[in-house]
Motif scaffolding. Structure first.
Motif, PDB file in Angstrom:
ATOM      1  N   THR A 244       0.811  -1.220   0.000  1.00 10.45           N
ATOM      2  CA  THR A 244       0.000   0.000   0.000  1.00 10.45           C
ATOM      3  C   THR A 244       0.847   1.275   0.000  1.00 10.45           C
ATOM      4  O   THR A 244       0.770   2.091  -0.932  1.00 10.45           O
ATOM      5  CB  THR A 244      -0.969   0.030   1.200  1.00 10.45           C
ATOM      6  OG1 THR A 244      -1.715  -1.199   1.221  1.00 10.45           O
ATOM      7  CG2 THR A 244      -1.923   1.205   1.090  1.00 10.45           C
TER       8      THR A 244
ATOM      9  N   GLN B 210      -1.005   0.173 -11.161  1.00  5.73           N
ATOM     10  CA  GLN B 210      -0.979  -0.111  -9.723  1.00  5.73           C
ATOM     11  C   GLN B 210      -2.356  -0.555  -9.220  1.00  5.73           C
ATOM     12  O   GLN B 210      -2.467  -1.518  -8.448  1.00  5.73           O
ATOM     13  CB  GLN B 210      -0.542   1.145  -8.948  1.00  5.73           C
ATOM     14  CG  GLN B 210       0.814   1.688  -9.332  1.00  5.73           C
ATOM     15  CD  GLN B 210       1.952   1.027  -8.576  1.00  5.73           C
ATOM     16  OE1 GLN B 210       1.762   0.048  -7.879  1.00  5.73           O
ATOM     17  NE2 GLN B 210       3.143   1.549  -8.740  1.00  5.73           N
ATOM     18  N   LEU B 211      -3.405   0.146  -9.688  1.00  3.25           N
ATOM     19  CA  LEU B 211      -4.756  -0.178  -9.228  1.00  3.25           C
ATOM     20  C   LEU B 211      -5.224  -1.514  -9.781  1.00  3.25           C
ATOM     21  O   LEU B 211      -5.763  -2.353  -9.043  1.00  3.25           O
ATOM     22  CB  LEU B 211      -5.728   0.933  -9.642  1.00  3.25           C
ATOM     23  CG  LEU B 211      -5.559   2.293  -8.947  1.00  3.25           C
ATOM     24  CD1 LEU B 211      -6.526   3.314  -9.528  1.00  3.25           C
ATOM     25  CD2 LEU B 211      -5.770   2.153  -7.450  1.00  3.25           C
TER      26      LEU B 211
ATOM     27  N   GLY C 261      -2.600  -4.341  -8.639  1.00  2.00           N
ATOM     28  CA  GLY C 261      -2.560  -4.442  -7.189  1.00  2.00           C
ATOM     29  C   GLY C 261      -3.880  -4.848  -6.556  1.00  2.00           C
ATOM     30  O   GLY C 261      -3.899  -5.480  -5.500  1.00  2.00           O
ATOM     31  N   ASN C 262      -5.010  -4.482  -7.192  1.00  3.20           N
ATOM     32  CA  ASN C 262      -6.315  -4.748  -6.592  1.00  3.20           C
ATOM     33  C   ASN C 262      -7.086  -5.884  -7.258  1.00  3.20           C
ATOM     34  O   ASN C 262      -8.111  -6.326  -6.718  1.00  3.20           O
ATOM     35  CB  ASN C 262      -7.183  -3.489  -6.633  1.00  3.20           C
ATOM     36  CG  ASN C 262      -6.638  -2.384  -5.744  1.00  3.20           C
ATOM     37  OD1 ASN C 262      -6.645  -2.478  -4.530  1.00  3.20           O
ATOM     38  ND2 ASN C 262      -6.147  -1.322  -6.354  1.00  3.20           N
ATOM     39  N   ILE C 263      -6.628  -6.351  -8.424  1.00  2.00           N
ATOM     40  CA  ILE C 263      -7.331  -7.436  -9.119  1.00  2.00           C
ATOM     41  C   ILE C 263      -6.434  -8.654  -9.276  1.00  2.00           C
ATOM     42  O   ILE C 263      -6.739  -9.745  -8.779  1.00  2.00           O
ATOM     43  CB  ILE C 263      -7.836  -6.958 -10.498  1.00  2.00           C
ATOM     44  CG1 ILE C 263      -8.842  -5.808 -10.332  1.00  2.00           C
ATOM     45  CG2 ILE C 263      -8.469  -8.114 -11.256  1.00  2.00           C
ATOM     46  CD1 ILE C 263      -9.348  -5.228 -11.633  1.00  2.00           C
TER      47      ILE C 263
ATOM     48  N   ASP D 171      -3.157  -9.230  -8.223  1.00  2.00           N
ATOM     49  CA  ASP D 171      -2.419  -9.643  -7.025  1.00  2.00           C
ATOM     50  C   ASP D 171      -3.304 -10.388  -6.023  1.00  2.00           C
ATOM     51  O   ASP D 171      -2.970 -11.494  -5.589  1.00  2.00           O
ATOM     52  CB  ASP D 171      -1.774  -8.409  -6.375  1.00  2.00           C
ATOM     53  CG  ASP D 171      -0.717  -8.786  -5.349  1.00  2.00           C
ATOM     54  OD1 ASP D 171      -0.542  -9.987  -5.101  1.00  2.00           O
ATOM     55  OD2 ASP D 171      -0.055  -7.884  -4.800  1.00  2.00           O
ATOM     56  N   PRO D 172      -4.477  -9.827  -5.631  1.00  2.00           N
ATOM     57  CA  PRO D 172      -5.330 -10.581  -4.694  1.00  2.00           C
ATOM     58  C   PRO D 172      -5.812 -11.910  -5.266  1.00  2.00           C
ATOM     59  O   PRO D 172      -5.980 -12.888  -4.525  1.00  2.00           O
ATOM     60  CB  PRO D 172      -6.512  -9.621  -4.450  1.00  2.00           C
ATOM     61  CG  PRO D 172      -5.995  -8.274  -4.793  1.00  2.00           C
ATOM     62  CD  PRO D 172      -5.013  -8.500  -5.907  1.00  2.00           C
TER      63      PRO D 172
END
Length: 352
Positions: free
Chosen positions: A222, A258-259, A262-264, A266-267
């Motif tokens: 983050t 990054q969004l 990092g939010n789709i 990576d999780p």
């Protein structure tokens, strides 16, 4: 009280022995990433020792190549610093006039001196890190050579009722930390490649530096993404002002990957396998950052994951492992839920 003083002693030891503990920890984490490559060479009938040497040589080659390019980029940035300083004052004057800020705004905050000091600190920190590379590679060589014999030594050394649980602790740490590092390496490299391509297309100066910094800062959960996005957009503003188009494109090229990744991506790859509370991650960043500086920020998550897993299986400390979790998953289950055949041996699967 005894536990409290032991914890203080451990923290003090980590603080004052960081000069050689850090390279060892970095080498240990690198072994998680590089071990699959070593095993690949072993499977194609390359002797293990030669496979390890080959992997380390490849790592050294990439490190030297990246170091040379980074060294040239930093030198260029230092040489052109006066130009960027002049452009910085132009940007500041624009915002002072637009938002009616005090005329001595820059003087009060000493922003140019702060930026110059930051640049010098980053450069000295980089060369200090490069000075530890040799020690890290030595640790890495011996850790990789020792890896096949760990399970044998554990089985012979720990012949008591806790042997099974110790083996499972090592197995869980190896599985979770290894998976996290491999996925994070892939995700960070993909993000850095996109940023490098976009910045090169737009014409942002030093795209290699921005790609490398993006790769490194993605290992800081983050906070790293926010910092590198803010710094890169500020640099694009200084370089291109008053032309807003490339500034906006640079911001999009940095923030969107990054969004999305990092939010789709990576999780989806990691799931909730770490099971670490966001508060714990923040506290870990503060603690390890205080202990080991910038290096501690990059090492905070994998080290905290290992500590959490150890807590979950140590009698009397299980509650700490639960408190460090997200609260969305049940209590951890040992890898082998059936009764052990013997307290004197550790199964092969647990120690792999």
């Amino acid at each position: 009280m005894l536990g409290f003083f032991v914890a203080l002693a451990i923290v003090a030891s980590l603080k004052f022995t960081s000069s050689f503990i850090q390279p060892f920890v970095i080498a240990l984490l690198l072994s998680f990433i590089l071990n699959p490559l070593v095993e690949f060479f072993v499977r194609i009938h390359v002797p293990r020792f030669l496979a390890i040497i080959l992997v380390i040589v490849i790592l050294m080659g990439f490190s030297i190549l990246i170091g040379l390019v980074l060294f040239e980029s930093v030198n260029s940035l230092v040489a052109e610093y006066p130009k960027y300083q002049d452009r910085f004052f132009i940007v500041v004057d624009f915002f002072v006039e637009t938002f009616n800020l005090p005329g001595d705004f820059v003087t009060q905050f000493e922003i140019p001196r702060t930026l110059a000091s930051l640049l010098v600190n980053v450069s000295s920190g980089l060369f200090g890190f490069l000075g530890n590379v040799a020690l890290t590679l030595v640790f890495l060589l011996f850790i990789m050579m020792e890896k096949p014999f760990i399970k044998i030594k554990l089985r012979e050394a720990l012949k008591h009722e806790r042997t099974e649980k110790i083996g499972k602790i090592f197995a869980n740490v190896n599985r979770h930390v290894g998976r996290y590092l491999l996925i994070k390496f892939f995700v960070s490299f993909l993000t850095a490649l996109i940023v490098f391509t976009v910045f090169s297309t737009i014409g942002v100066d030093f795209p290699f530096i921005w790609g490398l910094l993006t790769f490194l800062f993605n290992f800081i959960p983050t906070i790293g993404s926010i910092l590198i996005s803010a710094i890169s957009i500020l640099f694009a503003l200084i370089q291109f002002f008053p032309d807003w188009n490339p500034i906006i494109l640079a911001g999009i090229g940095m923030i969107i990957p990054q969004l999305v990744i990092g939010n789709i991506l990576d999780p989806k790859l990691t799931g909730d396998s770490l099971n670490l509370s966001p508060v714990v991650i923040l506290l870990a960043l503060l603690l390890w950052g205080w202990l080991w500086g910038t290096s501690g920020l990059f090492l905070a998550v994998p080290l905290t994951v290992g500590i959490k897993i150890a807590f979950e299986y140590i009698p009397g400390l299980e509650f700490l492992g639960v408190l460090m979790g997200t609260g969305t998953k049940p209590a951890p289950v040992l890898l082998d839920e059936g009764p052990p055949n013997s307290h004197d041996e550790v199964s092969e699967d647990h120690l792999e």
